[in-house]
Design a protein around this motif. Structure first.
Motif, PDB file in Angstrom:
ATOM      1  N   ILE A  19       0.843  -1.203   0.000  1.00 57.05           N
ATOM      2  CA  ILE A  19       0.000   0.000   0.000  1.00 57.05           C
ATOM      3  C   ILE A  19       0.873   1.245   0.000  1.00 57.05           C
ATOM      4  CG2 ILE A  19      -1.650   1.346   1.367  1.00 57.05           C
ATOM      5  CD1 ILE A  19      -2.846  -1.397   2.255  1.00 57.05           C
ATOM      6  N   HIS A  22       2.158   1.699  -3.466  1.00 55.66           N
ATOM      7  CA  HIS A  22       1.028   2.130  -4.294  1.00 55.66           C
ATOM      8  C   HIS A  22       0.790   3.631  -4.119  1.00 55.66           C
ATOM      9  CE1 HIS A  22      -3.015   1.581  -6.114  1.00 55.66           C
ATOM     10  NE2 HIS A  22      -3.490   2.308  -5.109  1.00 55.66           N
ATOM     11  N   VAL A  62      -3.617  -4.084  -5.373  1.00 56.92           N
ATOM     12  CA  VAL A  62      -4.054  -2.945  -4.566  1.00 56.92           C
ATOM     13  C   VAL A  62      -4.781  -2.023  -5.540  1.00 56.92           C
ATOM     14  CG1 VAL A  62      -3.390  -1.007  -3.108  1.00 56.92           C
ATOM     15  CG2 VAL A  62      -2.100  -3.156  -2.980  1.00 56.92           C
ATOM     16  N   THR A  64      -7.179   1.451  -5.898  1.00 61.23           N
ATOM     17  CA  THR A  64      -7.790   2.656  -5.337  1.00 61.23           C
ATOM     18  C   THR A  64      -8.821   3.147  -6.330  1.00 61.23           C
ATOM     19  OG1 THR A  64      -5.817   3.289  -4.117  1.00 61.23           O
ATOM     20  CG2 THR A  64      -7.407   5.035  -4.569  1.00 61.23           C
ATOM     21  N   THR A  75      -9.571   2.190  -0.964  1.00 63.96           N
ATOM     22  CA  THR A  75      -8.464   1.361  -1.446  1.00 63.96           C
ATOM     23  C   THR A  75      -8.665  -0.032  -0.892  1.00 63.96           C
ATOM     24  OG1 THR A  75      -6.912   3.203  -1.605  1.00 63.96           O
ATOM     25  CG2 THR A  75      -5.957   1.011  -1.407  1.00 63.96           C
ATOM     26  N   VAL A  77      -7.184  -4.224  -0.942  1.00 72.86           N
ATOM     27  CA  VAL A  77      -6.203  -5.251  -1.261  1.00 72.86           C
ATOM     28  C   VAL A  77      -6.987  -6.532  -1.509  1.00 72.86           C
ATOM     29  CG1 VAL A  77      -4.241  -6.580  -0.416  1.00 72.86           C
ATOM     30  CG2 VAL A  77      -4.464  -4.160   0.204  1.00 72.86           C
TER      31      VAL A  77
END
Length: 83
Positions: A19, A22, A62, A64, A75, A77
């Motif tokens: 994350i 990302h 991931v 968003t 967001t 996962v």
């Protein structure tokens, strides 16, 4: 947020590291065309998809979500089979 399946399969420390990547614009192992789309999507407030692998070799995403108003509050996962 993460799916229950991803929660069971991906260690939390690896999830949080992904994350962080990302958020910083390191979209992981996406193909070049998808990387260009992600870079464009960042500017336009659209959906961003990153692809990573856990140390155990488990592929995960991931994502968003975005909208034209710039809302990036969601967001997630998830594993490919959760997609």
């Amino acid at each position: 947020m993460c799916t229950a399946h991803a929660h069971r399969e991906i260690p939390a420390v690896e999830m949080f590291a992904a994350i962080d990547r990302h958020i910083r614009g390191d979209f992981g192992e996406v193909p070049e065309e998808d990387r260009r789309h992600d870079e464009f999507a960042v500017q336009r407030g659209e959906r961003i998809l990153s692809v990573y692998h856990s140390r155990a070799g488990r592929k995960f995403y991931v994502i968003t979500e975005g909208d034209r108003a710039g809302d990036r509050s969601a967001t997630t996962v998830l594993l490919p089979e959760d997609y």
